[in-house]
Design a protein around this motif. Sequence first.
Motif, PDB file in Angstrom:
ATOM      1  N   ASP A 323       0.850  -1.186   0.000  1.00  0.00           N
ATOM      2  CA  ASP A 323       0.000   0.000   0.000  1.00  0.00           C
ATOM      3  C   ASP A 323       0.886   1.236   0.000  1.00  0.00           C
ATOM      4  O   ASP A 323       1.485   1.596   1.007  1.00  0.00           O
ATOM      5  N   LEU A 324       0.975   1.909  -1.150  1.00  0.00           N
ATOM      6  CA  LEU A 324       1.847   3.071  -1.273  1.00  0.00           C
ATOM      7  C   LEU A 324       1.273   4.296  -0.576  1.00  0.00           C
ATOM      8  O   LEU A 324       1.990   5.281  -0.359  1.00  0.00           O
ATOM      9  N   ALA A 325       0.008   4.253  -0.226  1.00  0.00           N
ATOM     10  CA  ALA A 325      -0.585   5.363   0.521  1.00  0.00           C
ATOM     11  C   ALA A 325      -0.330   5.239   2.015  1.00  0.00           C
ATOM     12  O   ALA A 325      -0.586   6.180   2.768  1.00  0.00           O
ATOM     13  N   ASP A 326       0.166   4.091   2.452  1.00  0.00           N
ATOM     14  CA  ASP A 326       0.386   3.850   3.883  1.00  0.00           C
ATOM     15  C   ASP A 326       1.778   3.282   4.121  1.00  0.00           C
ATOM     16  O   ASP A 326       1.949   2.146   4.557  1.00  0.00           O
ATOM     17  N   SER A 327       2.788   4.065   3.787  1.00  0.00           N
ATOM     18  CA  SER A 327       4.188   3.725   4.064  1.00  0.00           C
ATOM     19  C   SER A 327       4.635   2.415   3.438  1.00  0.00           C
ATOM     20  O   SER A 327       5.552   1.758   3.941  1.00  0.00           O
ATOM     21  N   GLY A 328       4.001   1.977   2.344  1.00  0.00           N
ATOM     22  CA  GLY A 328       4.417   0.768   1.647  1.00  0.00           C
ATOM     23  C   GLY A 328       4.152  -0.516   2.407  1.00  0.00           C
ATOM     24  O   GLY A 328       4.834  -1.526   2.181  1.00  0.00           O
TER      25      GLY A 328
END
Length: 370
Positions: A323-328
């Motif tokens: 999830d790139l929106a949540d620190s990967g």
Amino acid sequence: MSDQSNLPASGDGAGHSRVPEPLEDQDVAPGLPAHVWRPTDVDPKAEKRAERQVAALFIFSMVCAVLFVVAYFSFEIGREIDTFLGFGASNLFLGLTLGLGMLAIGVGVIQWARKLMSDVEIAELRHPAASSEEDRETTLKALTAGLDESGIGRRPLIRNTLLGALAFAGVPLVVALRDLGPRNMSASRLEKTFWMEGMYIVRDVLGTRINRADLEIGDLLNGEPEGLVPNSEGHLPAPIGPNGQELRPALDHEQLLIEKVKSAVIVLRMSPGDIVRNPDRENWDVDGIVCYSKICTHVGCPIALNEQQTHHLLCPCHQSTFDLADSGKVVFGPAGHSLPQMHLAADDEGYLYAMGDFDEPVGPSYWERG
């Protein structure tokens, strides 16, 4: 082998099967044609000739293994003089010698089986597949009989050349292990990349800097540090920081390849409101532009399959999803570690640069060191 239920029993009268024996000429086996002897069965000269042919194939395989090693150290990748018929000489000769060596072993074994191993019809009664002591003994005797029929004990020339060919076949594999990385690779070289504070991000093919204004929401680019991608003139520029300072000297060819692999990144722009603001990474994006390592933390595959609506990045090798929106963070798959994120900033003209190296090792999780 023929499995006939109406042939004369081959047992001890108590229902125990014995090792099946070859049928004699006078035996009657319904459905089996008359046996045709091979030339090598009746002509000693043909037998010796076939034996020499098989041994020659195994010896040829050994020669190919030696030529593989010679080609490995003789030709260099990337030099114009190391070409042959328009192909890279290194890859061409490595492929030919390794392929021909494996082929020679296979053809030799086939010729051995077709021309020299025992060629008789064997009949065996059907029997229950019970794991009794008698059956185990029967199996061992059958294996022993098979080894005897192969003639490996009576044909030392074939046996020794086959063992030699198999031993030499491992030599190219051992030599090729050098390509896994430099012999002086250390933990520090794995933990650190080419990135440092003030280094600009450039497109991985063109080598041009990336401006924040060039990216629309949903855009994803592959990037590298400036200094690892040749410019329009084909030269590797020394990376220059936002204040005009030279950050690193240019690299030689081997160093360049190593650093490009470790330092590859992806740059994605999303709506700033979609980003989960973790306390330790509140200002790591630039207007919704985030930057992560391109190397999957499972086994190191390059990843760039982006799902625009969810901001999920999928690895094509084993479907690890980040999830790139949540620190990967890992949301699916076998990866056991978040995708390393880079702290971004932009200069007065809007060009993106790094605020430092990754704060954790890139690549597979087992690269981490205490």
